[in-house]
Design a protein around this motif. Structure first.
Motif, PDB file in Angstrom:
ATOM      1  N   VAL A 417       0.649  -1.086  -0.230  1.00 55.33           N
ATOM      2  CA  VAL A 417       0.119  -0.096  -0.045  1.00 55.33           C
ATOM      3  C   VAL A 417       0.765   1.083   0.174  1.00 55.33           C
ATOM      4  O   VAL A 417       1.622   1.534   0.894  1.00 55.33           O
ATOM      5  CB  VAL A 417      -0.735  -0.006   1.240  1.00 55.33           C
ATOM      6  N   LEU A 418       0.688   1.810  -1.049  1.00 50.41           N
ATOM      7  CA  LEU A 418       1.700   3.118  -1.302  1.00 50.41           C
ATOM      8  C   LEU A 418       0.730   4.323  -1.262  1.00 50.41           C
ATOM      9  O   LEU A 418      -0.408   4.294  -1.675  1.00 50.41           O
ATOM     10  CB  LEU A 418       2.333   3.212  -2.450  1.00 50.41           C
ATOM     11  N   ASP A 419       1.258   5.739  -1.075  1.00 50.84           N
ATOM     12  CA  ASP A 419       0.417   6.774  -1.050  1.00 50.84           C
ATOM     13  C   ASP A 419       1.265   7.485  -2.274  1.00 50.84           C
ATOM     14  O   ASP A 419       2.551   7.660  -2.189  1.00 50.84           O
ATOM     15  CB  ASP A 419       0.315   7.809  -0.013  1.00 50.84           C
ATOM     16  N   VAL A 420       0.555   8.664  -2.907  1.00 54.63           N
ATOM     17  CA  VAL A 420       1.288   9.352  -3.867  1.00 54.63           C
ATOM     18  C   VAL A 420       0.824  10.899  -3.684  1.00 54.63           C
ATOM     19  O   VAL A 420      -0.121  11.287  -3.188  1.00 54.63           O
ATOM     20  CB  VAL A 420       0.489   9.228  -5.414  1.00 54.63           C
ATOM     21  N   GLY A 421       1.967  11.615  -3.719  1.00 51.24           N
ATOM     22  CA  GLY A 421       2.103  13.063  -3.454  1.00 51.24           C
ATOM     23  C   GLY A 421       2.846  13.658  -4.359  1.00 51.24           C
ATOM     24  O   GLY A 421       3.537  13.063  -5.601  1.00 51.24           O
ATOM     25  N   GLY A 422       3.184  14.973  -3.934  1.00 51.14           N
ATOM     26  CA  GLY A 422       4.057  15.828  -4.864  1.00 51.14           C
ATOM     27  C   GLY A 422       3.253  16.687  -5.810  1.00 51.14           C
ATOM     28  O   GLY A 422       2.234  16.522  -6.274  1.00 51.14           O
ATOM     29  N   TYR A 423       4.164  17.878  -6.170  1.00 50.46           N
ATOM     30  CA  TYR A 423       3.611  18.671  -7.091  1.00 50.46           C
ATOM     31  C   TYR A 423       3.218  18.338  -8.410  1.00 50.46           C
ATOM     32  O   TYR A 423       2.306  18.724  -9.168  1.00 50.46           O
ATOM     33  CB  TYR A 423       4.693  19.789  -7.479  1.00 50.46           C
TER      34      TYR A 423
END
Length: 458
Positions: A417-423
């Motif tokens: 399970v991963l989360d995605v972020g960033g501009y």
């Protein structure tokens, strides 16, 4: 997919608002259980969770000690109207306020609410009230403070405001020092200093639009900051940045409001992430991991001058479920549990071990453009083969493959399970359990490499 799961998804598609869910993957994933660092699907496949409910479950799923406290409180005083008092509300507020005074030398008070965005709303009331009604704020590009109307006005993403009318009080958004994407020819520290100098320039004269030198008053009441950007991609600023920024704010009477909703409660190896940068907040907002995700409780700490009963009297805000006894009992136990030992050292040691593994992974995969972190708030920026151009598509594939539950570790099926972020939505924002073990970190690194390898081939 079992018939039950198929029916659940069909019912969700028909009866549930999509407005409160994201639906990043199709179909959405249904989990049936959890324990420690893992989630489980209907088939019992373990999914190592490296985002822990957006850093709300810092102390592991089904934490026995915290669950026992919740059960005891449920059997003692589970509910009480918010106009009455109960012991753990007072004890938790005292713990947080005394800790703050010991660290920063300022007396202050704690004000509770339910969710993070609601606590941000309360902080806006505190700031507006203390500044004589000023409604304008500074905030950062890449900053995220919630999606209620007030919180959306200080969150830099226009997409959260676009459909909901004109935001006359929208913050002035300023660049956050993003070391990996800094201008060429500058060190990270030089870039940081240049941003502080550019902000200070706004106060040089009246024509820079925010400052009246005759009355020495700023049109803006406060600067809202995440010491480490969360949704923005776990961006860690250079160590010198906030000291420079706070100096400018103090010189011009602008309050510093620190959002610790995602980074608070030891995520960075300190109780509050702002402690890593040597500045004193005027207001500090917290939520999420205060109750380890077992109950909705949030709050803020503010300096005495901003929140004493004369300036912020009864009825200034209200929430039926604020300072509910289940939440405050859990929050108090979280504070006690993490102060019985050098909890921060444990987090920092685990984070250093994990970060070293990510750096080793980066050496074998040029698509990992940057890895960085503080404590167990870690980032891995996924790029094209040039190691810099954002590669959102590759990360999207990795997320999908992780949720299929067909990875392998020591001969057993696994998911990730991963989360995605960033501009550019190309950053893996890693927020594992703060209780994660070395073997689990080793497993995470193996599974991450599997994901990346499979995604590149697909």
């Amino acid at each position: 997919m079992t018939i039950d799961a198929a029916q659940l998804l069909a019912d969700e598609a028909k009866y549930c608002s999509f407005g409160d869910t994201v639906h990043y993957v199709n179909p959405p994933k249904i989990f049936d259980g959890c324990d420690g660092s893992y989630m489980y699907d209907a088939e019992g496949t373990p999914y190592l969770d490296l985002q822990m409910w957006y850093s709300a479950v810092n102390f592991g799923y089904k934490n026995k000690r915290l669950e026992e406290v919740m059960i005891r409180q449920l059997q003692t005083l589970p509910q009480v109207a918010s106009q009455y008092l109960h012991p753990t509300k007072i004890e938790l507020a005292k713990f947080i306020a005394q800790d703050a005074e010991a660290k920063w030398g300022n007396a202050g008070r704690v004000h509770f609410n339910v969710g993070g965005a609601q606590a941000i709303e309360d902080s806006l009331k505190v700031v507006r009230n203390a500044s004589g009604g000023k409604s304008l704020m500074f905030a950062f590009e890449g900053g995220y403070h919630g999606r209620t109307l007030g919180a959306s006005s200080i969150t830099s993403s226009y997409r959260y405001r676009r459909r909901f009318g004109h935001f006359g009080d929208r913050a002035q958004f300023l660049p956050f020092p993003y070391p990996f994407r800094r201008p060429k020819g500058m060190t990270a520290e030089e870039y940081s200093e240049s941003l502080v100098q550019e902000f200070a320039r706004k106060f040089e004269n009246e024509y820079h639009a925010v400052w009246d030198p005759k009355t020495r008053q700023c049109e803006y009441a406060a600067f809202y900051v995440e010491p480490i950007q969360g949704t923005g991609g776990y961006v860690v600023p250079p160590a010198n940045f906030f000291k420079g920024l706070k100096k400018v704010l103090d010189e011009h009477g602008v309050l510093l409001v620190v959002d610790e909703i995602q980074m608070g409660f030891w995520r960075t190896g300190k109780l509050w992430s702002v402690e890593n940068f040597g500045v004193k907040p005027d207001v500090l907002v917290f939520a999420k991991a205060l109750t380890n995700g077992l109950n909705a409780l949030s709050g803020l700490w503010a300096r005495e001058e901003l929140i004493n009963p004369t300036i912020f009297p009864p009825g200034s805000t209200h929430s039926t479920f604020a300072s509910n006894p289940l939440g405050t009992a859990l929050g108090l136990e979280v504070m006690k549990m993490t102060h019985e030992m050098d909890f921060g050292a444990q987090v920092r040691d685990s984070g250093a071990y994990f970060l070293e593994g990510l750096k080793d992974l980066q050496k074998r995969h040029k698509e990992i453009g940057d890895v960085d972190g503080l404590g167990l708030a870690l980032r891995a920026e996924i790029c094209t083969e040039d190691g810099f151009t954002p590669n959102r598509a590759l990360l999207d594939k990795m997320v999908d493959i992780g949720l299929e539950g067909n990875l392998e570790y020591k001969g057993q099926k696994r998911g990730l399970v991963l989360d995605v972020g960033g501009y550019y939505k190309n950053v893996i924002t890693l927020a594992p359990s703060l209780m994660i073990t070395r073997p689990e970190i080793d497993e995470a690194l193996v599974l991450l490499e599997q994901l990346l390898t499979r995604a590149k081939r697909s």
